[in-house]
Design a protein around this motif. Structure first.
Motif, PDB file in Angstrom:
ATOM      1  N   ILE A  24       0.953  -1.143   0.008  1.00  0.00           N
ATOM      2  CA  ILE A  24      -0.068  -0.096   0.042  1.00  0.00           C
ATOM      3  C   ILE A  24       0.754   1.356   0.065  1.00  0.00           C
ATOM      4  CG2 ILE A  24      -1.477   1.399   1.449  1.00  0.00           C
ATOM      5  CD1 ILE A  24      -2.812  -1.332   2.380  1.00  0.00           C
ATOM      6  N   CYS A  25       1.931   1.416   0.763  1.00  0.00           N
ATOM      7  CA  CYS A  25       2.817   2.447   0.789  1.00  0.00           C
ATOM      8  C   CYS A  25       3.217   2.719  -0.350  1.00  0.00           C
ATOM      9  CB  CYS A  25       3.987   2.206   1.904  1.00  0.00           C
ATOM     10  SG  CYS A  25       3.350   2.094   3.579  1.00  0.00           S
ATOM     11  N   LEU A  27       2.320   1.643  -3.593  1.00  0.00           N
ATOM     12  CA  LEU A  27       1.236   2.212  -4.620  1.00  0.00           C
ATOM     13  C   LEU A  27       0.937   3.702  -4.184  1.00  0.00           C
ATOM     14  CD1 LEU A  27      -1.201  -0.507  -4.412  1.00  0.00           C
ATOM     15  CD2 LEU A  27       0.244   0.136  -6.165  1.00  0.00           C
ATOM     16  N   LEU A  28       0.941   4.257  -2.835  1.00  0.00           N
ATOM     17  CA  LEU A  28       0.873   5.559  -2.809  1.00  0.00           C
ATOM     18  C   LEU A  28       1.707   6.484  -3.113  1.00  0.00           C
ATOM     19  CD1 LEU A  28      -0.688   5.362   1.182  1.00  0.00           C
ATOM     20  CD2 LEU A  28      -1.825   6.122  -0.969  1.00  0.00           C
ATOM     21  N   GLN A  29       3.162   6.042  -2.876  1.00  0.00           N
ATOM     22  CA  GLN A  29       4.169   6.876  -3.590  1.00  0.00           C
ATOM     23  C   GLN A  29       4.004   7.020  -5.272  1.00  0.00           C
ATOM     24  OE1 GLN A  29       7.793   4.815  -2.242  1.00  0.00           O
ATOM     25  NE2 GLN A  29       7.536   5.454  -0.026  1.00  0.00           N
ATOM     26  N   GLU A  31       1.367   6.679  -6.824  1.00  0.00           N
ATOM     27  CA  GLU A  31       0.286   7.822  -7.222  1.00  0.00           C
ATOM     28  C   GLU A  31       0.750   9.227  -6.927  1.00  0.00           C
ATOM     29  OE1 GLU A  31      -3.072   6.311  -5.074  1.00  0.00           O
ATOM     30  OE2 GLU A  31      -3.375   4.628  -6.269  1.00  0.00           O
ATOM     31  N   GLU A  32       1.443   9.292  -5.831  1.00  0.00           N
ATOM     32  CA  GLU A  32       1.967  10.600  -5.458  1.00  0.00           C
ATOM     33  C   GLU A  32       2.923  11.263  -6.619  1.00  0.00           C
ATOM     34  OE1 GLU A  32       4.097  13.470  -2.006  1.00  0.00           O
ATOM     35  OE2 GLU A  32       3.965  11.063  -1.882  1.00  0.00           O
TER      36      GLU A  32
END
Length: 262
Positions: A24-25, A27-29, A31-32
């Motif tokens: 999840i971390c 993926l968040l990076q 997307e950012e």
């Protein structure tokens, strides 16, 4: 730890949770970075491409929406903007110079028309301007005495008339000078019997040409025409005692109180 050893399935569950959290971390990076990438925009100034990582807020010319430019390229952006500004100022400067030159040319043209020429140029059917003299078939030298005489007859005949009316009276005298049906000097044209009433009543000798009259005569001598080259007569229908011209000649136009005839 004893609990973990005794319950292997609990350890497996914790491992799965940690893996999911790491995913999840990640993926968040991603997307950012993608979101930031949308804010970044490649910029071209005078053919130079600028790529950005450290954002510097700017605006696009086409839609005025903000985008970001590499901070390290700030000096290049500033330099390009200075060059663009200098180019615009250069264009504006050239435009101003061009406009001033045009104004000077127009002013020179007007001033030249307000100075009397020493020679007049004619063809068989028309008087030419000074710029058309190469097309003339004959020319006439204007003496200072004749210049004054022409100004005085215009003043005497058209003192209360509009400026173009004064030019037109001068045109009539010069048209007669050109024509084979009238005398061949300005003096003789003006003093021809029964042609100009101020000669007969003595007004010609009493008048002093105004500045307006002087300018009108100078313009006529330089080729400005308020009436056509075949206009040889004029009179005031209100003041004329003899209407022979009105009844026998072809009407051309009216300027002020004077009617002009061919």
């Amino acid at each position: 730890m004893n609990l973990i050893r005794q319950n292997r399935w609990v350890a497996l569950l914790i491992g799965v949770i940690l893996v999911c959290f790491s995913a999840i971390c990640l993926l968040l990076q991603i997307e950012e970075k993608q979101a930031i990438g949308k804010l970044y925009k490649q910029v071209g100034i005078n053919g130079t491409e600028i790529h950005s990582f450290k954002p510097l807020l700017m605006y696009t010319i086409e839609d005025e929406r903000p985008f970001h430019v590499l901070g390290n390229n700030q000096q290049l952006v500033t330099k390009q903007q200075e060059v663009a500004s200098t180019s615009v100022k250069s264009i504006d400067s050239k435009k101003v110079v061009t406009e001033k030159v045009e104004q000077i040319n127009k002013s020179t043209e007007v001033n030249s028309r307000l100075n009397p020429p020493k020679a007049l140029f004619f063809t068989r059917t028309q008087m030419l301007s000074q710029n058309e003299k190469e097309h003339s078939t004959w020319q006439y030298t204007v003496s200072d005495k004749e210049l004054l005489l022409l100004r005085k007859i215009v003043m005497a005949e058209a003192e209360g008339e509009p400026y173009q009316g004064k030019v037109a009276v001068a045109n009539v005298v010069l048209n007669r000078l050109r024509s084979a049906n009238f005398p061949k000097t300005i003096h003789k044209v003006i003093y021809q019997k029964y042609q100009f009433s101020p000669v007969a009543n003595g007004r010609l000798d009493r008048v002093k040409p105004s500045d307006d009259t002087i300018h009108a005569v100078n313009e006529a001598l330089n080729g400005h025409k308020a009436v056509s080259d075949d206009t040889y007569y004029f009179l005031s229908l209100k003041l004329a005692d003899d209407l022979t011209v009105h009844n026998t000649r072809t009407f051309s136009k009216t300027i002020g109180n004077h009617s002009f005839y061919k």
